[in-house]
Design an enzyme around this catalytic site. Sequence first.
Site, mmCIF file in Angstrom:
data_model
loop_
_atom_site.group_PDB
_atom_site.id
_atom_site.type_symbol
_atom_site.label_atom_id
_atom_site.label_comp_id
_atom_site.label_asym_id
_atom_site.label_seq_id
_atom_site.Cartn_x
_atom_site.Cartn_y
_atom_site.Cartn_z
ATOM 1 N N GLU A 105 0.812 -1.220 0.000
ATOM 2 C CA GLU A 105 0.000 0.000 0.000
ATOM 3 C C GLU A 105 0.848 1.275 0.000
ATOM 4 O OE1 GLU A 105 -2.939 -0.439 3.098
ATOM 5 O OE2 GLU A 105 -3.925 -2.058 2.014
ATOM 6 N N GLU A 146 -4.419 -8.952 -1.147
ATOM 7 C CA GLU A 146 -4.920 -8.767 0.228
ATOM 8 C C GLU A 146 -6.377 -8.334 0.223
ATOM 9 O OE1 GLU A 146 -2.441 -6.448 2.947
ATOM 10 O OE2 GLU A 146 -4.270 -5.725 3.915
#
Length: 479
Positions: A227, A330
Amino acid sequence: MTALVMLALPAQAATPKAGTAAGGKGGEVVTIYTSEQGAKQQMVRSQAAPLKAGHPLNEGENSVFVDPGMRFQSLLGIGGAITDATAETFAKLDRARQEELLRAYYDTEQGIGYTLARTTIHSSDFASGSYTYVEEGDKDLKTFSIEHDRRYRIPMIKRAIAAAGGTLPMMASPWSAPAFMKDTNHMLQGGKLLPEYAAAWAKYYTKFIDAYTAEGIPIWSISLQNEPMAKQTWESMLYTAEEERDFLKNHLGPTIKASAHPDTKIVVWDHNRDMMVHRANVIFGDPEAAKHAWGMGFHWYETWAGFDPMFENVRRVHESYPDKVLLLTEATVEKFDWSQVQRWANGERYGTSIINDLNNGASGWIDWNMLLDETGGPNHVGNYCFSPIHADTRTGELVYTPSYWYIGHFSKFLRPQARRVSAASSRSNLLATAFLNPDGKLATVVMNPTEKEIAYNYYVGTASTRVTIPAHAIQTLVH
């Protein structure tokens, strides 16, 4: 507690025979596995009438059309992450429950047959505390050690590999560089990598790969950064698209190539679907960077705030860069509430995402924590979440959630190297995807997220049979 349903896959055929359903000519019996809201048992097995040619097609009927001759991407696999939180929770279970969990995830008959895994390079938020593998200030990495992981994480991963039959491709991802390598001098709350530490940070990945390989845990792939556009209260580090591109082509890519494990795959982005097209254009559009990037990972969290899931962005990247592998790396349902652990909508979110991601070109799907406790942790910053299985450490019991069953309708029946084939629904009230497995078996997943039972025609080529799917249910049809 929801009991684990012990199921055996139907007898396998080496290749589809002439005249069978895989060829669309009829005569084949379709075995159906159904999970539905409110049922005492899930993944219940039944059979439909044999596929038969000649059913008149009416526009007003629900139909699912599968054409095994139209083939697309190969499947890498489906799996979940073994985080510190998962391993710490696993260690609190007695031996019988540990074995049950491993069977539930990795056994292809008694469980759901996971074939991929992900773990972290030192800590993420899903751990009891923040840590790295080097002492503060050690830019030469002389103190590098994975000793921390030998207590919980490495033992669980080794048992998972054994439960999976001796092979479990493992992705590893960092959440942050050590504090001293960042402009904030802190692992939490974002911050950027200092340029003078780029070479050391690239070497850190190879030290991790070397150390885990020495433990008998080969690292199949790494992502450059988890991220990279999110400043989080937990471990996080930021890269613009250009910064990620340059770190890849100037440091990480060449360092991996020069290491003892030069074939380790590098995955970029590892963030949400919303910005993946831009990140792909910047990185894959640069020939020097692109040669080091095997593929792109993406997450689903743009959906939590009520935004459109933007599945079409997966397709756009796949169409623009068909040589790059795409996989969801994810996903989890956030904002944990123990009273909602059996919320059926959590499973439906998984089903919707997996079907759409696969249909838009993804080659793999990796869930987040495989196991968490009754608090949705441990998590050292209180970011508690749901997982497909929870351990109630107060009682020692395992609790299977709807997410487990929904993921299982894919992971149990869609095997590595399966090829996606054409599948489409005639109405938007049903979602569908289909894969032809290496053994010749066709597996079609159909999902009904509506309030009503739906009868539909299941067409394979010119042959069809009639199937009924309950309200809020998911089915896998195998033949």
